[in-house]
Write a protein that holds these residues in place. Sequence first.
Motif, short mmCIF file in Angstrom:
data_model
loop_
_atom_site.label_atom_id
_atom_site.label_comp_id
_atom_site.label_asym_id
_atom_site.label_seq_id
_atom_site.Cartn_x
_atom_site.Cartn_y
_atom_site.Cartn_z
N VAL A 151 68.54 63.36 -4.32
CA VAL A 151 67.34 63.83 -3.63
C VAL A 151 67.71 64.09 -2.17
O VAL A 151 68.33 63.24 -1.52
CB VAL A 151 66.21 62.78 -3.72
N ARG A 152 67.36 65.27 -1.68
CA ARG A 152 67.79 65.67 -0.33
C ARG A 152 67.43 64.62 0.72
O ARG A 152 68.23 64.32 1.60
CB ARG A 152 67.14 67.01 0.05
N GLY A 153 66.24 64.07 0.63
CA GLY A 153 65.80 63.12 1.64
C GLY A 153 66.61 61.84 1.67
O GLY A 153 66.62 61.12 2.67
N ASP A 154 67.31 61.55 0.58
CA ASP A 154 68.16 60.35 0.52
C ASP A 154 69.58 60.64 0.97
O ASP A 154 70.42 59.74 0.98
CB ASP A 154 68.19 59.81 -0.92
N GLY A 155 69.84 61.89 1.33
CA GLY A 155 71.20 62.29 1.73
C GLY A 155 71.95 62.87 0.56
O GLY A 155 71.77 62.45 -0.59
N LEU A 156 72.80 63.84 0.86
CA LEU A 156 73.53 64.54 -0.20
C LEU A 156 74.91 63.95 -0.47
O LEU A 156 75.61 64.40 -1.38
CB LEU A 156 73.68 66.02 0.17
N VAL A 204 67.92 68.16 -5.34
CA VAL A 204 66.50 68.51 -5.43
C VAL A 204 65.74 67.86 -4.29
O VAL A 204 66.29 67.06 -3.52
CB VAL A 204 65.90 68.05 -6.78
N GLY A 205 64.43 68.15 -4.21
CA GLY A 205 63.63 67.68 -3.10
C GLY A 205 62.88 66.39 -3.31
O GLY A 205 62.31 65.85 -2.36
N SER A 206 62.84 65.86 -4.54
CA SER A 206 62.08 64.64 -4.78
C SER A 206 62.59 63.94 -6.04
O SER A 206 63.25 64.56 -6.89
CB SER A 206 60.58 64.95 -4.95
N ALA A 207 62.21 62.66 -6.18
CA ALA A 207 62.59 61.91 -7.38
C ALA A 207 61.92 62.50 -8.62
O ALA A 207 62.50 62.52 -9.70
CB ALA A 207 62.19 60.45 -7.21
N GLU A 208 60.70 63.00 -8.44
CA GLU A 208 60.00 63.62 -9.57
C GLU A 208 60.75 64.85 -10.07
O GLU A 208 60.88 65.08 -11.28
CB GLU A 208 58.57 63.99 -9.14
N ARG A 209 61.28 65.63 -9.13
CA ARG A 209 62.00 66.84 -9.51
C ARG A 209 63.35 66.50 -10.14
O ARG A 209 63.83 67.20 -11.02
CB ARG A 209 62.15 67.76 -8.31
N LEU A 210 63.96 65.40 -9.69
CA LEU A 210 65.20 64.95 -10.31
C LEU A 210 64.95 64.55 -11.76
O LEU A 210 65.72 64.89 -12.66
CB LEU A 210 65.80 63.80 -9.52
N ALA A 211 63.85 63.83 -11.99
CA ALA A 211 63.52 63.44 -13.36
C ALA A 211 63.25 64.66 -14.23
O ALA A 211 63.62 64.70 -15.41
CB ALA A 211 62.29 62.52 -13.34
N TYR A 212 62.61 65.67 -13.65
CA TYR A 212 62.37 66.93 -14.37
C TYR A 212 63.69 67.56 -14.80
O TYR A 212 63.85 67.98 -15.95
CB TYR A 212 61.58 67.87 -13.46
#
Length: 319
Positions: A185-190, A166-174
């Motif tokens: 989270v994509r920004g943290d690396g896959l 996903v694109g954010s920590a909020e979306r991961l929690a969702y």
Amino acid sequence: MKALQGVEGHVEWLDHPEPACDVGQVRIQVAAAGLNRADLLQRAGLYPPPPGASEVLGLECAGVISEVGAGSPWKVGDRVCTLVAGGAMAEQVVVDARHVLPVPEGLSLVQAAGVVEVYTTAWLNLFQLAALRPGEKVLLHAGASGVGSAAIQLCKAFGNPVWVSVGSAERLAYCEGLGAQGGVVRGDGLGGLNDFGPFDVILDPVGAKYAELNLKVIARDGRWVLIGLMGGKDAAIDLAQVLAKRVQLIGSALRTRSDLFKAELLADLGQQVWPLFAEGRLDARIERTFPIADAEEAFNELALNQINGKIVLVVNEGV
């Protein structure tokens, strides 16, 4: 009637001829229509409807049947939702009666307008094409999207642990709130997906950008189902890994399928999936609604890629 049409990169609510209702068809007075990424592409002139389909935007809607052609089992006044190849974002739509389902128990017409396309897509690609078996592990890219939201809930309902990118920590929690085991989270690396794999099935709307990663994290005899190209179409992949892992790469597009294929798919969906709404095991996940007069704003909101779940356009509150 009025209908939403793409005009030079934007959308306009314009006059349009009323379609005729023929044998085996029904006319639906539209209450609301779901907004999907395919609609963004069509607005931009990049995804024309299949031959013979309406050029009016919209792939799904819900409303009330106002006319029934000969040979249809439906009745005037039935509350229904439907999948179409085009034309859903209009005051009326005429559809193949076999492509209509009752509004799931417990859902409003507005909620029902946002469930058909995403649940059909998730069911087709995970449970029919990929033949997902109970206990097999699933990876969903774009897990907070409308399709991702539906897929997470289906996996939970049918006993499949699922992880997401996903694109954010909020979306991961969702996603975790819907039933996902976890993800990255994509920004943290896959690369963190290696800690959760290997995955038996990967549902991929991204394409080229994630191709190398998918081959690394997919399991032996894994099924990689490609449903979109948000990350590009040209990829260099290591075919030795495809052979060694016996990977099945499945390209899938629903909109261009035959009427018979869609009829059989929707019948299966009605039997296997629709009862789960009444049981409270599935949810519509409508994030935002917009009046049809604000359709351009709704399209722009979806294009920002910040929406969890679905956007629905309200066409007629009086239906």
